[in-house]
Motif scaffolding. Structure first.
Motif, short mmCIF file in Angstrom:
data_model
loop_
_atom_site.label_atom_id
_atom_site.label_comp_id
_atom_site.label_asym_id
_atom_site.label_seq_id
_atom_site.Cartn_x
_atom_site.Cartn_y
_atom_site.Cartn_z
N ARG A 35 0.95 -1.32 0.36
CA ARG A 35 -0.47 0.07 -0.41
C ARG A 35 0.97 1.35 -0.07
O ARG A 35 2.05 1.08 0.53
N ASN A 36 0.43 2.40 -0.21
CA ASN A 36 1.28 3.68 -0.52
C ASN A 36 2.57 3.78 -0.87
O ASN A 36 2.98 3.95 -0.63
N GLY A 37 2.30 2.45 -2.24
CA GLY A 37 3.97 2.61 -3.07
C GLY A 37 4.74 2.08 -1.93
O GLY A 37 6.58 1.80 -2.43
N GLN A 38 4.68 1.41 -1.16
CA GLN A 38 5.68 0.57 -0.30
C GLN A 38 4.65 -1.65 0.04
O GLN A 38 3.65 -1.34 0.52
N VAL A 114 10.65 -2.86 5.34
CA VAL A 114 9.38 -2.44 4.49
C VAL A 114 10.29 -2.20 2.36
O VAL A 114 11.62 -1.04 3.13
N VAL A 115 9.56 -2.64 1.51
CA VAL A 115 10.35 -2.62 0.45
C VAL A 115 9.62 -1.42 -0.22
O VAL A 115 8.23 -1.11 0.22
N THR A 116 10.24 -0.21 -0.78
CA THR A 116 9.93 0.82 -1.49
C THR A 116 9.58 -0.47 -3.02
O THR A 116 10.15 -0.48 -3.26
N CYS A 117 8.13 0.11 -3.99
CA CYS A 117 7.54 0.18 -4.92
C CYS A 117 8.33 0.65 -5.79
O CYS A 117 8.64 1.78 -6.09
N SER A 153 0.52 -7.87 -5.11
CA SER A 153 1.00 -6.75 -6.49
C SER A 153 1.38 -5.13 -5.93
O SER A 153 0.81 -5.21 -4.90
N GLU A 154 2.41 -5.15 -6.92
CA GLU A 154 3.13 -3.57 -6.73
C GLU A 154 3.14 -2.28 -7.82
O GLU A 154 2.14 -3.01 -9.00
N VAL A 155 2.69 -1.21 -6.28
CA VAL A 155 2.64 -0.32 -7.41
C VAL A 155 3.34 0.66 -7.11
O VAL A 155 3.08 0.94 -5.93
N VAL A 156 3.58 1.63 -7.76
CA VAL A 156 4.77 2.88 -7.56
C VAL A 156 3.68 3.61 -7.13
O VAL A 156 2.79 4.29 -8.27
N ASP A 158 3.67 7.67 -3.80
CA ASP A 158 4.25 8.14 -3.04
C ASP A 158 4.30 7.23 -1.62
O ASP A 158 3.25 6.67 -1.39
N PRO A 159 5.15 6.42 -1.01
CA PRO A 159 5.80 6.45 0.21
C PRO A 159 5.18 7.12 1.41
O PRO A 159 5.38 8.16 1.64
N GLN A 160 3.83 6.63 2.03
CA GLN A 160 3.39 7.46 3.31
C GLN A 160 3.96 7.64 4.88
O GLN A 160 3.30 6.05 5.01
N PRO A 161 4.43 8.45 5.75
CA PRO A 161 5.11 7.66 6.78
C PRO A 161 3.08 7.63 7.42
O PRO A 161 2.45 7.50 7.25
N VAL A 162 4.18 6.40 8.56
CA VAL A 162 2.66 5.84 9.13
C VAL A 162 2.52 6.17 10.85
O VAL A 162 3.79 6.25 11.48
N LEU A 163 1.17 6.61 10.50
CA LEU A 163 0.88 6.84 11.98
C LEU A 163 0.93 6.50 13.76
O LEU A 163 0.59 5.30 12.74
N GLN A 164 2.09 6.22 14.61
CA GLN A 164 2.13 5.75 15.39
C GLN A 164 0.64 6.20 16.46
O GLN A 164 0.93 5.10 17.36
#
Length: 695
Positions: A35-38, A114-117, A153-156, A158-164
């Motif tokens: 999700r979100n490019g990652q 965590v891998v970037t697409c 299935s991966e989609v390029v 913008d990766p988004q930071p994750v709210l903790q």
């Protein structure tokens, strides 16, 4: 003999048993979600520690050990990869990552990578375990357990930071939104490498204050120990409102690091591509590249904020204390066009590696020994080739590198009695700002690193950020004749406290195709609330046009300049052939009550400029941003009823106000946020004037 044989057989069986002990060092329950490019890989870890978890990726099924090779290897994580080590050490209790907003934290026995697409396609993944005690990687493939049976299935994107989560900051009472940005060693056009070894989660927080929509972004770079993650804040800004605040962090999980929270910092810069943050046994590099992993992360965060947060991306301000101030300056040197203004306090201006008592330091493992001049992964703005790490981390050198580009206004305060960030090279830094016409205002006084002994208050050294935008021009002052003397670098030499450019400022500015004008004056200059040198009625200073948006003359044209006093009486004039680069008019006489400088292109005419008058007797008009709109400060020499109209360049009336001007400065708020070129019209009993302004 039988006993010996039995013992030998037992020894062999024991050896076989221990060599097979690694059979239990396999992960289980490998899962992947994208999700979100990652893509987020999780698994259940085997019992034990001192393991390294290696991640492999392929477009085809990873069903054979032979496929687990360097071609498909991405990187690795270490033990407890779901543990937020930084927050855990700060808080004294275990904090684990969650990988999707609103989800529960991952369990302690889970692993995370965590891998970037990189492509819009599907990938298979496998994870193996290396026992670092035995230095052995166990590559057994168990489909559906250590290797995915079905691709993800991966989609390029913008990766988004994750709210903790959220928490109330102790120092300010702010509600802070805690985020983790998952970076790795993939260096992609849309997402830079942020870590040398593999995947890692980096902390930052966001605070929203007041009416923040379309407001400024303040980015905090704090000191080595006083980190905003624990809510220490920057005291001067505890009450600043109508803005968004992001606080960065500089930390690596180096074992047995300094301080109460362990780990090491990079002085907000970077480290060698072969440096392993998981060990203390790194060599001192003599070749290779020093990569600005943390800086790439900070810059990406600013770009992300510009795109996804409700801010005005032309009002991004950087603030830093101590080493954090160096980080803010370094970001500014790398992306000067994107920063509106900078404020640093007790900040070093040169960072370099040096051995202590003949002992190798981590700094040398980061950047190489002093003088090795390893290349950095940041290009020289003049040549386009990689900068040496020694040049990049010398702000004095970077001032010269950015002479033609120009920097945002930098405000700084330094202490002559600072024993942590010593005074010795600060006069040179101040003078380099002058030499390369970088402007800003720089203060010094008798303060220590912690602030005791200060002559200036925080309010006296803090810039009025609302005056600065990255898409607005401003005048850079240099060689002001009433600057105090910082001395030769020894604390006892020169004036005990003072400033460069503290006695002069500007308010209204016009940036048009044929003409650039600016109104400058000498405000009251105070130290500790006491006005300094009220007898000064004027000074002389060089004025450089920085960040012109519209006024961009071609090489070879003749530029004319004129100066006028408050009563529109000419003071001086001149002309010269423009040969490119920043435009500097030397030795301008700036009067206490005001001087207007006009620079124009000879024989240049513009219908817009003919139709819209420039400043005439409204030279006492000033504009400031209230974050909810704009404030006009209009000077009148007597009381009179007046109609004020704000008109756009197409002649449409945007605002009409009926006001009673009093003798002196009148503050008038325009309560709608606007940006662009407008005309202010004043129509009163004894006033009928117009002026073009740029908001």
């Amino acid at each position: 003999m039988r006993n010996f044989t039995r013992i030998l057989l037992l020894a062999c069986l024991t050896l076989i048993y221990y060599s097979d002990a690694g059979a239990t060092a396999y992960i289980s329950n490998l899962k992947a979600s994208s999700r979100n490019g990652q893509t987020f890989l999780t698994w259940t870890c085997p019992a034990g520690t001192n393991f390294k978890y290696n991640v492999y990726r392929s477009k085809s099924l990873l069903d054979l050990k032979s496929k687990l090779n360097n071609t498909h290897f991405l990187g690795y994580v270490r033990d407890s990869s779901t543990l937020n080590i930084r927050q855990t050490r700060i808080r004294g209790s275990k904090v684990f990552f969650n990988i999707q907003d609103g989800e529960a934290a991952l369990a302690s026995n889970k692993g995370l990578y965590v891998v970037t697409c990189t492509e819009n396609t599907s990938f298979y993944y496998a994870v193996t375990v290396t026992d670092l005690t035995l230095n052995k990687e166990y590559k057994k493939i168990t489909m559906g357990t250590t290797s995915l049976l079905s691709p993800v299935s991966e989609v390029v994107a913008d990766p988004q930071p994750v709210l903790q989560g959220t928490e109330i900051l102790n120092a300010t009472g702010d509600l802070s939104y805690k985020y983790v940005q998952f970076g790795n060693n993939q260096d992609l056009n849309h997402y830079p490498s942020m870590f040398s070894q593999g995947s890692y989660g980096f902390n930052f927080f966001i605070v929203y204050r007041g009416n923040y929509e379309n407001g400024p972004l303040f980015t905090f770079y704090e000191g080595l120990e006083g980190n905003a993650l624990v809510g220490s804040g920057l005291g001067t800004f505890d009450t600043m409102t109508n803005c968004v605040i992001i606080s960065m962090d500089d930390w690596l999980p180096v074992p047995n690091g300094y301080g109460p929270t362990g780990g090491l910092n990079t002085f907000w810069s970077g480290y060698h591509e072969d440096f392993n943050p998981y060990t203390l046994s790194n060599p001192i590099p003599s070749s290779g590249t020093v990569r600005m992993y943390p800086q790439h992360r900070y810059i990406h965060t600013l770009n992300w904020a510009s795109k996804y947060l409700p801010i005005d991306s032309n009002r991004i301000y950087l603030l830093g204390i101590s080493a954090g101030g160096f980080g803010a300056l370094l970001t500014t040197m790398i992306i000067p066009q994107k920063i509106a203004a900078v404020y640093t306090m007790v900040t070093p201006v040169v960072i370099k590696a040096s051995a202590q008592n003949g002992t190798d330091t981590t700094d040398e493992k980061f950047w190489g020994v002093e003088g090795s001049n390893l290349p950095a992964d940041v290009n020289d703005p003049i040549t386009g080739t990689p900068l040496s790490i020694s040049d990049l981390m010398n702000i004095k050198t970077m001032l010269s590198k950015n002479e033609n580009i120009g920097l945002p206004p930098i405000y700084s305060i330094h202490g002559k009695n600072d024993l942590t960030v010593v005074w010795s090279d600060k006069p040179t830094y101040l003078n380099q700002n002058e030499t390369y016409d970088q402007g800003g205002i720089h203060f010094w006084d008798q303060r220590s690193h912690e602030g005791s002994g200060a002559n200036f208050t925080d309010a006296e050294t803090t810039p009025d950020f609302s005056r600065f935008r990255s898409n607005l021009s401003y005048p850079a002052f240099a060689f002001c004749t009433v600057n105090e003397n910082p001395g030769d670098g020894t604390p006892e030499n020169g004036d005990a406290y003072g400033s460069y450019n503290g006695y002069i400022t500007w308010d209204t500015l016009t940036d048009a195709s044929c003409k650039w004008t600016c109104h400058m004056f000498m405000p009251d200059f105070t130290a500790g609330g006491v006005i300094q040198h009220s007898e000064y009625t004027y000074c002389n200073a060089d004025v450089t046009v920085r960040r012109p948006q519209v006024f961009n003359p071609a090489d070879g044209v003749i530029l004319k300049w004129k100066t006028y006093d408050k009563n529109n009486v000419a003071i001086a004039n001149g002309s010269f052939n423009y040969d490119g680069g920043p435009i500097t008019i030397p030795g301008i006489k700036i009067k206490r009550k005001g001087t207007r400088l006009e620079i124009s292109i000879k024989n240049c005419t513009s219908r817009e400029e003919d139709d819209i008058p420039t400043m005439d007797s409204l030279t006492e008009l000033a504009i400031s941003n209230t974050f909810n709109g704009w404030r006009l400060n209009i000077y009148s020499d007597h009381q009179q009823a007046t109609q004020l109209q704000l008109v756009d360049i197409l002649g449409r009336i945007i605002k009409t106000k009926f006001i009673e001007l009093t003798n002196g400065v009148n503050s008038i708020d325009v309560d709608a946020p606007m940006h662009g070129t407008f005309v202010i019209k004043l129509d009163g009993e004894e006033i009928n004037e117009s002026a073009k302004v740029i908001f």
